[in-house]
Design a protein around this motif. Sequence first.
Motif, PDB file in Angstrom:
ATOM      1  N   ALA A   1       0.859  -1.180   0.000  1.00  0.00           N
ATOM      2  CA  ALA A   1       0.000   0.000   0.000  1.00  0.00           C
ATOM      3  C   ALA A   1       0.898   1.233   0.000  1.00  0.00           C
ATOM      4  O   ALA A   1       2.072   1.150   0.366  1.00  0.00           O
ATOM      5  CB  ALA A   1      -0.918  -0.003   1.225  1.00  0.00           C
ATOM      6  N   LEU A   2       0.328   2.351  -0.415  1.00  0.00           N
ATOM      7  CA  LEU A   2       1.120   3.571  -0.528  1.00  0.00           C
ATOM      8  C   LEU A   2       1.576   4.122   0.811  1.00  0.00           C
ATOM      9  O   LEU A   2       2.674   4.637   0.923  1.00  0.00           O
ATOM     10  CB  LEU A   2       0.337   4.654  -1.286  1.00  0.00           C
ATOM     11  CG  LEU A   2       0.197   4.425  -2.786  1.00  0.00           C
ATOM     12  CD1 LEU A   2      -0.673   5.515  -3.405  1.00  0.00           C
ATOM     13  CD2 LEU A   2       1.559   4.397  -3.457  1.00  0.00           C
ATOM     14  N   ASP A   3       0.711   4.027   1.838  1.00  0.00           N
ATOM     15  CA  ASP A   3       1.089   4.578   3.136  1.00  0.00           C
ATOM     16  C   ASP A   3       0.496   3.737   4.262  1.00  0.00           C
ATOM     17  O   ASP A   3      -0.249   2.782   4.016  1.00  0.00           O
ATOM     18  CB  ASP A   3       0.678   6.053   3.256  1.00  0.00           C
ATOM     19  CG  ASP A   3      -0.811   6.282   3.069  1.00  0.00           C
ATOM     20  OD1 ASP A   3      -1.620   5.406   3.454  1.00  0.00           O
ATOM     21  OD2 ASP A   3      -1.188   7.332   2.530  1.00  0.00           O
ATOM     22  N   LEU A   4       0.830   4.088   5.477  1.00  0.00           N
ATOM     23  CA  LEU A   4       0.419   3.333   6.661  1.00  0.00           C
ATOM     24  C   LEU A   4      -1.103   3.235   6.773  1.00  0.00           C
ATOM     25  O   LEU A   4      -1.650   2.163   7.039  1.00  0.00           O
ATOM     26  CB  LEU A   4       1.014   3.996   7.905  1.00  0.00           C
ATOM     27  CG  LEU A   4       0.960   3.251   9.213  1.00  0.00           C
ATOM     28  CD1 LEU A   4       1.592   1.878   9.099  1.00  0.00           C
ATOM     29  CD2 LEU A   4       1.665   4.046  10.299  1.00  0.00           C
ATOM     30  N   GLU A   5      -1.789   4.341   6.549  1.00  0.00           N
ATOM     31  CA  GLU A   5      -3.251   4.353   6.640  1.00  0.00           C
ATOM     32  C   GLU A   5      -3.878   3.386   5.639  1.00  0.00           C
ATOM     33  O   GLU A   5      -4.739   2.578   5.980  1.00  0.00           O
ATOM     34  CB  GLU A   5      -3.765   5.775   6.395  1.00  0.00           C
ATOM     35  CG  GLU A   5      -5.263   5.916   6.554  1.00  0.00           C
ATOM     36  CD  GLU A   5      -5.738   7.343   6.356  1.00  0.00           C
ATOM     37  OE1 GLU A   5      -6.964   7.530   6.367  1.00  0.00           O
ATOM     38  OE2 GLU A   5      -4.911   8.256   6.170  1.00  0.00           O
ATOM     39  N   LYS A   6      -3.405   3.428   4.401  1.00  0.00           N
ATOM     40  CA  LYS A   6      -3.933   2.525   3.373  1.00  0.00           C
ATOM     41  C   LYS A   6      -3.548   1.066   3.680  1.00  0.00           C
ATOM     42  O   LYS A   6      -4.292   0.141   3.370  1.00  0.00           O
ATOM     43  CB  LYS A   6      -3.443   2.940   1.992  1.00  0.00           C
ATOM     44  CG  LYS A   6      -4.126   4.210   1.497  1.00  0.00           C
ATOM     45  CD  LYS A   6      -3.689   4.548   0.096  1.00  0.00           C
ATOM     46  CE  LYS A   6      -4.390   5.731  -0.517  1.00  0.00           C
ATOM     47  NZ  LYS A   6      -4.734   6.822   0.315  1.00  0.00           N
TER      48      LYS A   6
END
Length: 120
Positions: free
Chosen positions: A105-110
């Motif tokens: 995923a692109l970032d931690l949230e995603k």
Amino acid sequence: MKTSKIPILKLYNNLLISIQWELDDKTAMQFQEDLLKKIHETGATGVVIDLTSVDVIDSFIAKILGDCVNMSKLMGATVVLTGIQPAVAITLIELGIELEDIHTALDLEKGLELLKELED
């Protein structure tokens, strides 16, 4: 008992790891051991490893990272790698590191959203 310089946080049934600096061999090996121990202790079913701050990796670190993913899977935890920088992606592929069926995923949230989707 040695512990990794890399914090491993538990959130619900997941472990969150944000690697904030370039890894040396010793730190990477200790991280691998700590991660597997934490999965065993907590029964975590998901792991997010955020690599946003990692600009480059060498072949040994790439191998350790691949091993962490595969070993975590053997222990029943789904791993999502987030924030992979272009140079890191290139290195992983050029070195032939096997990351079969790896979730990214692109970032931690995603990454957390993806883990939640995979659990449903």
